[in-house]
Every structure is written in C-alpha cells, then in structure tokens.
Design an enzyme around this catalytic site. Structure first.
Site, PDB file in Angstrom:
ATOM      1  CG  HIS A   1      -2.024  -0.920   1.203  1.00 26.69           C
ATOM      2  ND1 HIS A   1      -3.132  -0.804   1.992  1.00 26.69           N
ATOM      3  CD2 HIS A   1      -2.231  -2.003   0.424  1.00 26.69           C
ATOM      4  CE1 HIS A   1      -3.979  -1.777   1.713  1.00 26.69           C
ATOM      5  NE2 HIS A   1      -3.449  -2.525   0.772  1.00 26.69           N
TER       6      HIS A   1
ATOM      7  CE1 TYR B   1      -4.720   3.713   9.292  1.00 31.24           C
ATOM      8  CE2 TYR B   1      -5.059   3.942  11.662  1.00 31.24           C
ATOM      9  CZ  TYR B   1      -4.423   3.338  10.600  1.00 31.24           C
ATOM     10  OH  TYR B   1      -3.484   2.364  10.834  1.00 31.24           O
TER      11      TYR B   1
ATOM     12  CE  LYS C   1       4.656   2.948  13.147  1.00 32.06           C
ATOM     13  NZ  LYS C   1       5.159   2.689  11.814  1.00 32.06           N
TER      14      LYS C   1
ATOM     15  CE1 TYR D   1      -0.517   3.554   9.904  1.00 30.01           C
ATOM     16  CE2 TYR D   1       0.152   2.786   7.737  1.00 30.01           C
ATOM     17  CZ  TYR D   1      -0.683   2.700   8.837  1.00 30.01           C
ATOM     18  OH  TYR D   1      -1.670   1.739   8.880  1.00 30.01           O
TER      19      TYR D   1
HETATM   20  C1  LIG Z   1      -5.628  -9.154  20.570  1.00 35.49           C
HETATM   21  C2  LIG Z   1      -4.515  -8.383  19.925  1.00 35.49           C
HETATM   22  C3  LIG Z   1      -4.750  -7.702  18.734  1.00 35.49           C
HETATM   23  C4  LIG Z   1      -3.728  -6.961  18.136  1.00 35.49           C
HETATM   24  N1  LIG Z   1      -3.976  -6.284  16.998  1.00 35.49           N
HETATM   25  C5  LIG Z   1      -2.999  -5.538  16.452  1.00 35.49           C
HETATM   26  C6  LIG Z   1      -3.228  -4.800  15.290  1.00 35.49           C
HETATM   27  O1  LIG Z   1      -4.326  -4.792  14.749  1.00 35.49           O
HETATM   28  N2  LIG Z   1      -2.200  -4.058  14.778  1.00 35.49           N
HETATM   29  C7  LIG Z   1      -0.958  -4.036  15.377  1.00 35.49           C
HETATM   30  O2  LIG Z   1      -0.031  -3.390  14.895  1.00 35.49           O
HETATM   31  N3  LIG Z   1      -0.705  -4.755  16.469  1.00 35.49           N
HETATM   32  C8  LIG Z   1      -1.697  -5.490  17.015  1.00 35.49           C
HETATM   33  N4  LIG Z   1      -1.438  -6.196  18.129  1.00 35.49           N
HETATM   34  C9  LIG Z   1      -0.083  -6.176  18.652  1.00 35.49           C
HETATM   35  C10 LIG Z   1       0.827  -7.216  17.976  1.00 35.49           C
HETATM   36  O3  LIG Z   1       0.072  -8.339  17.625  1.00 35.49           O
HETATM   37  C11 LIG Z   1       1.943  -7.530  18.956  1.00 35.49           C
HETATM   38  O4  LIG Z   1       2.693  -6.360  19.157  1.00 35.49           O
HETATM   39  C12 LIG Z   1       2.856  -8.662  18.496  1.00 35.49           C
HETATM   40  O5  LIG Z   1       2.141  -9.887  18.554  1.00 35.49           O
HETATM   41  C13 LIG Z   1       4.103  -8.754  19.370  1.00 35.49           C
HETATM   42  O6  LIG Z   1       4.786  -9.952  19.130  1.00 35.49           O
HETATM   43  P1  LIG Z   1       5.486 -10.715  20.327  1.00 35.49           P
HETATM   44  O7  LIG Z   1       6.125 -11.910  19.722  1.00 35.49           O
HETATM   45  O8  LIG Z   1       6.301  -9.778  21.116  1.00 35.49           O
HETATM   46  O9  LIG Z   1       4.300 -11.167  21.308  1.00 35.49           O
HETATM   47  P2  LIG Z   1       3.123 -12.199  21.067  1.00 35.49           P
HETATM   48  O10 LIG Z   1       2.673 -12.193  19.670  1.00 35.49           O
HETATM   49  O11 LIG Z   1       2.125 -11.934  22.146  1.00 35.49           O
HETATM   50  O12 LIG Z   1       3.809 -13.591  21.310  1.00 35.49           O
HETATM   51  C14 LIG Z   1       4.127 -14.077  22.595  1.00 35.49           C
HETATM   52  C15 LIG Z   1       4.044 -15.573  22.570  1.00 35.49           C
HETATM   53  O13 LIG Z   1       4.428 -16.078  23.852  1.00 35.49           O
HETATM   54  C16 LIG Z   1       3.535 -17.099  24.230  1.00 35.49           C
HETATM   55  N5  LIG Z   1       3.564 -17.190  25.688  1.00 35.49           N
HETATM   56  C17 LIG Z   1       2.926 -16.425  26.597  1.00 35.49           C
HETATM   57  N6  LIG Z   1       3.236 -16.801  27.834  1.00 35.49           N
HETATM   58  C18 LIG Z   1       4.103 -17.830  27.715  1.00 35.49           C
HETATM   59  C19 LIG Z   1       4.784 -18.640  28.646  1.00 35.49           C
HETATM   60  N7  LIG Z   1       4.641 -18.484  29.959  1.00 35.49           N
HETATM   61  N8  LIG Z   1       5.604 -19.608  28.182  1.00 35.49           N
HETATM   62  C20 LIG Z   1       5.779 -19.788  26.845  1.00 35.49           C
HETATM   63  N9  LIG Z   1       5.130 -19.050  25.910  1.00 35.49           N
HETATM   64  C21 LIG Z   1       4.320 -18.069  26.353  1.00 35.49           C
HETATM   65  C22 LIG Z   1       2.207 -16.684  23.644  1.00 35.49           C
HETATM   66  O14 LIG Z   1       1.325 -17.765  23.480  1.00 35.49           O
HETATM   67  C23 LIG Z   1       2.637 -16.075  22.313  1.00 35.49           C
HETATM   68  O15 LIG Z   1       2.651 -17.023  21.277  1.00 35.49           O
HETATM   69  C24 LIG Z   1      -2.455  -6.926  18.746  1.00 35.49           C
HETATM   70  C25 LIG Z   1      -2.216  -7.634  19.936  1.00 35.49           C
HETATM   71  C26 LIG Z   1      -3.238  -8.350  20.533  1.00 35.49           C
HETATM   72  C27 LIG Z   1      -2.969  -9.048  21.831  1.00 35.49           C
END
Ligand SMILES: Cc1cc2nc3c(=O)[nH]c(=O)nc-3n(C[C@H](O)[C@H](O)[C@H](O)COP(=O)(O)OP(=O)(O)OC[C@H]3O[C@@H](n4cnc5c(N)ncnc54)[C@H](O)[C@@H]3O)c2cc1C
Length: 395
Positions: A76, A205, A301, A389
């Site tokens: 996009h 938006y 983000k 962005y």
């Molecule tokens: C419901 C939701 C909707 C979102 N929507 C958007 C969006 O529309 N746009 C956007 O930019 N961002 C969005 N986000 C944010 C984005 O998805 C996150 O910033 C991103 O997933 C971060 O990645 P991560 O790997 O740090 O964490 P996560 O994706 O949360 O991954 C963490 C992993 O650790 C695992 N875990 C948790 N506890 C334990 C444990 N004790 N032992 C082992 N494993 C564990 C979890 O199951 C998960 O798989 C959203 C977040 C959520 C929660």
C-alpha cells in the site's frame, strides 16, 4: 526428577519476536530453543496485527522469509484519513521517497517462521506449561517447564523473554529493578474479521463523532474492521447486526461510500494501553517485543517494534556468544528504547487525534478537527504522519 538439557539462548514465547530471534540466531550459528505455551494451530490462526513497515519487510526478505510475503503481501502506497464524511488520501510513498507498508497477517508471519524453523531442524516446543525462570542474575540462568507430561530444565547462557504482554518473563525481574511506564486509554477496539472483499484498496482511518473506525484488510477476500468501543463492553452487547450498522454510520461519506459486508469469522475486544519496561534487560534476561512494551494499535506498530528489538538482540547476542564482544548487549536496551519511545509518541498521537474523546469533551473534539485539517492540508504535517507510519529508518 527433571530432564536436563542445555542451549545457548533459551527463548520463552513462539510469537513473532521469539521465532524471528531464533531464526536470526541460527543464521549466525547460535543455538536456541523456543518454548511456546500454545499449540501450533492456535498460534498460526491467532488474528492480530497485519501492517508491516518497509523495514520489517526488508528484513524478512533478506533472511529468506519473503517467499509467501512477496506473493501474497499487499503493498500500500497510501492511506485515507476520513472525517466530516470526506476522505483525504495521504500518499505515503510519495512523501517518503518511495517507502510503503505491506498488509500481511501476523499469523502468516508466524506460520512462515514456524515452517522455516522446523525445516531447519530448530528446536521449537509447543504446549509447554508451568514455565519459570531461575538465576537470571547469574552466569547460569535456566528455564523450568513441563512438556509432554514431564518436568524439564533448560540451562542457558542467556534467556530471551519474548512471551508477550501476559507472559512470565517480565515478572521474573525483581520489583524495583526496572521502571514500568503505563498509560491506559479510556477506549477499546472491537475488531472483526469478515468474509467480505475490502471496500477500499487502502486503509481508512475514520474520525466520527460516534467514535473511531478503521477499515483494513487481510486479503482480497477478507476485510478487517475495527470500531472504537467502551473498554467495559462485552462481546454480547455487539451482535453482528449492531456492528455493521455502526460501521456503516461511521464510514458514511457525502458521496455514498458502500461498505462490503459478509459473515463475521472472528470478533475480539482489545483494550488500549501503552506500556514500556525500562531497561529491557536484567542480568542474563533480555526482554523483546510485547513482553517489554505495548502500544495502542492505532499506529500499527506492535509487530514492527517486536521485529526491531530482535533484529538488534540477535546481532548483539551473536557478537557476544561467538567472540565475547559485549558492547552490543550492553547497549541493547538503550538502542531499542529510542525507537520504542518514538513509536509510543506516534501511536499516542494517532490515537488522540482519531478517537472520540472521553466524556465527549467538545474542546478536545475541536482540537482533533483542527489537527486533522492540518495533517490533510499541509505537506509537512502529512509527511510527519507518513514517515512515522512506514517506519523511520534508524529510529
Ligand atoms: C488481541 C490483539 C490484537 C492486536 N492487533 C494488532 C493490530 O491490529 N495491529 C498491530 O499493529 N498490532 C496489534 N497487536 C499487537 C501485535 O500483535 C503484537 O505487538 C505482536 O504480537 C508482538 O509480538 P510478540 O512476539 O512480542 O508477542 P506475542 O505475539 O504476544 O507472542 C508471545 C508468545 O508467547 C507465548 N507465551 C505467553 N506466555 C508464555 C509462557 N509463559 N511460556 C511460553 N510461551 C508463552 C504466547 O502464546 C505467544 O505465542 C495486537 C495484539 C493483541 C494481543
């Protein structure tokens, strides 16, 4: 009696941060084990983010993770700000020297990373339980967990806490050793995934007196739509018909915008908050991604920040574990936090500009309209939005 084994980097969490860290480390000859609490189908179907910054796309492609992304990712070059029933295009690429965003669902990123790890013979355990971190302030930290009905101990040189906002890693740090900054917002997002072709080629938006709305997409067949709602709302007060009616009202334009509708296949209410843990390291534990910080999703983000953290962490750990060079790990937190706070500001700014203010404060509403008019009329202001962005290079 626990089964004991060793690795260089024990990674807690198999989301985008943990899986990408494992992938980048493996490419530099560093051994790791990824522990994920959920099942493989669950993490590969979990609907979350979907907007990848230019830098995120470049990094995935440069590390052999770009095959499906190249095929299915939707590039996009602009987005729309809609208010008073009129749309205003922000030409992202034109304002940023050709940089763009790519729409590609987070679950696809996770599936690509999982496939790559398993194909390379990397260790990735799903459905681990009772995960706890030990001796993180010593030279010999370890992770205890249950898997397949047995107790396990994973001895590590370093632990990466990539277990998201609800994980255990952040809480393993003694109280007072880190500062936690929190901003709660008085609104939430109701997000749906609908089997309906997107109603617009680009993201919309939308600022409306009834509340913010976002039109996004995941593919040419799937629309992703969001509505600002009350943080105390439960899903049962939002039957599908009410959601569509509210979306139609908020997205309506003076020239008769038509919203495509279809079966709702996913529905979730997400609270909005900003959190930053500072520093992102304690002893031999390094936090990355949502375990260290969360942002309200308005700036798209969260996933991009997680990718930036592990890009920096992988390089720093590889230098240290391979040759003892510790400069990178000493600077890990400081380096990540520079981008984290820039992104916190941008996400807060977008959120404040677009959401119906708490208590419908009329003064705040007037300020928002003034800001929206400025962003859509001034090239300088539009460039500020655009460059943040698509992702600022180096920050
Ligand atoms: C419901 C939701 C909707 C979102 N929507 C958007 C969006 O529309 N746009 C956007 O930019 N961002 C969005 N986000 C944010 C984005 O998805 C996150 O910033 C991103 O997933 C971060 O990645 P991560 O790997 O740090 O964490 P996560 O994706 O949360 O991954 C963490 C992993 O650790 C695992 N875990 C948790 N506890 C334990 C444990 N004790 N032992 C082992 N494993 C564990 C979890 O199951 C998960 O798989 C959203 C977040 C959520 C929660």
């Amino acid at each position: 009696m626990s089964a004991v084994r060793s690795t260089q980097v024990g990674i807690v969490g198999g989301g985008p941060a943990g899986l990408l860290l494992g992938h980048l480390l493996a490419r530099q000859g560093i051994d790791s084990v990824v522990l994920e609490a959920r099942s493989r189908p669950y993490v590969e179907q979990r609907v979350r983010a979907g907007v990848l910054e230019q830098g995120t796309v470049d990094l995935l492609k440069a590390n052999d993770l770009g095959e499906r992304l190249q095929r299915e990712g939707l590039v996009h070059e602009g987005l729309e700000l809609r208010f008073d029933g009129i749309g205003h295009r922000i030409p992202l690429a034109e304002l940023t020297g050709g940089r763009a965003i790519t729409v590609y669902g987070q679950q696809k990123v996770v599936a690509d990373l999982t496939d790559a790890r398993l194909a390379a013979g990397g260790d990735l355990l799903f459905e681990v339980g009772d995960v706890s971190l030990h001796a993180i302030d010593s030279d010999a930290p370890s992770i205890h967990f249950r898997h397949d009905g047995a107790d396990h101990e994973l001895r590590c040189e370093v632990i990466a806490g990539c277990d998201g906002y609800h994980g255990v890693s952040r809480d393993a740090i003694p109280a007072g050793a880190v500062q936690v900054y929190v901003r709660e917002y008085p609104f939430a997002w109701l997000g749906i995934l609908a089997e309906a072709p997107p109603s617009s080629e680009e993201l919309i938006y939308c600022h409306h007196e009834r509340g913010f709305a976002l039109h996004s997409l995941r593919s040419p067949e799937l629309s992703r739509l969001y509505l600002q709602c009350d943080p105390s709302d439960e899903l049962d007060v939002w039957p599908d018909e009410r959601i569509w009616e509210e979306l139609r009202t908020r997205f309506a334009t003076r020239d008769g915008f038509t919203l495509n509708e279809g079966p709702v296949v996913d529905k979730l209410i997400t609270p909005m908050r900003s959190v930053v843990v500072e520093p992102m390291q304690y002893g031999r534990l390094f936090l990355a991604g949502d375990a260290a910080h969360t942002v309200p999703p308005t700036g798209a983000k969260g996933l991009n920040l997680a990718v930036n953290d592990v890009r920096i962490l992988a390089g720093a750990l590889a230098d240290w574990l391979a040759s003892g060079a510790s400069e990178g790990i000493a600077r890990y937190s400081e380096q990540c936090l520079e981008k984290v706070w820039r992104v916190q500001h941008f996400s807060w700014w977008m959120t404040s500009m677009l959401h119906r203010p708490a208590g419908r404060d009329p003064f705040e509403h007037k300020l928002q309209r003034a800001q929206l008019r400025y962003v859509t009329r001034s090239r300088a202001a539009a460039t500020t939005l655009a460059e943040n962005y698509v992702g600022l290079a180096g920050a």
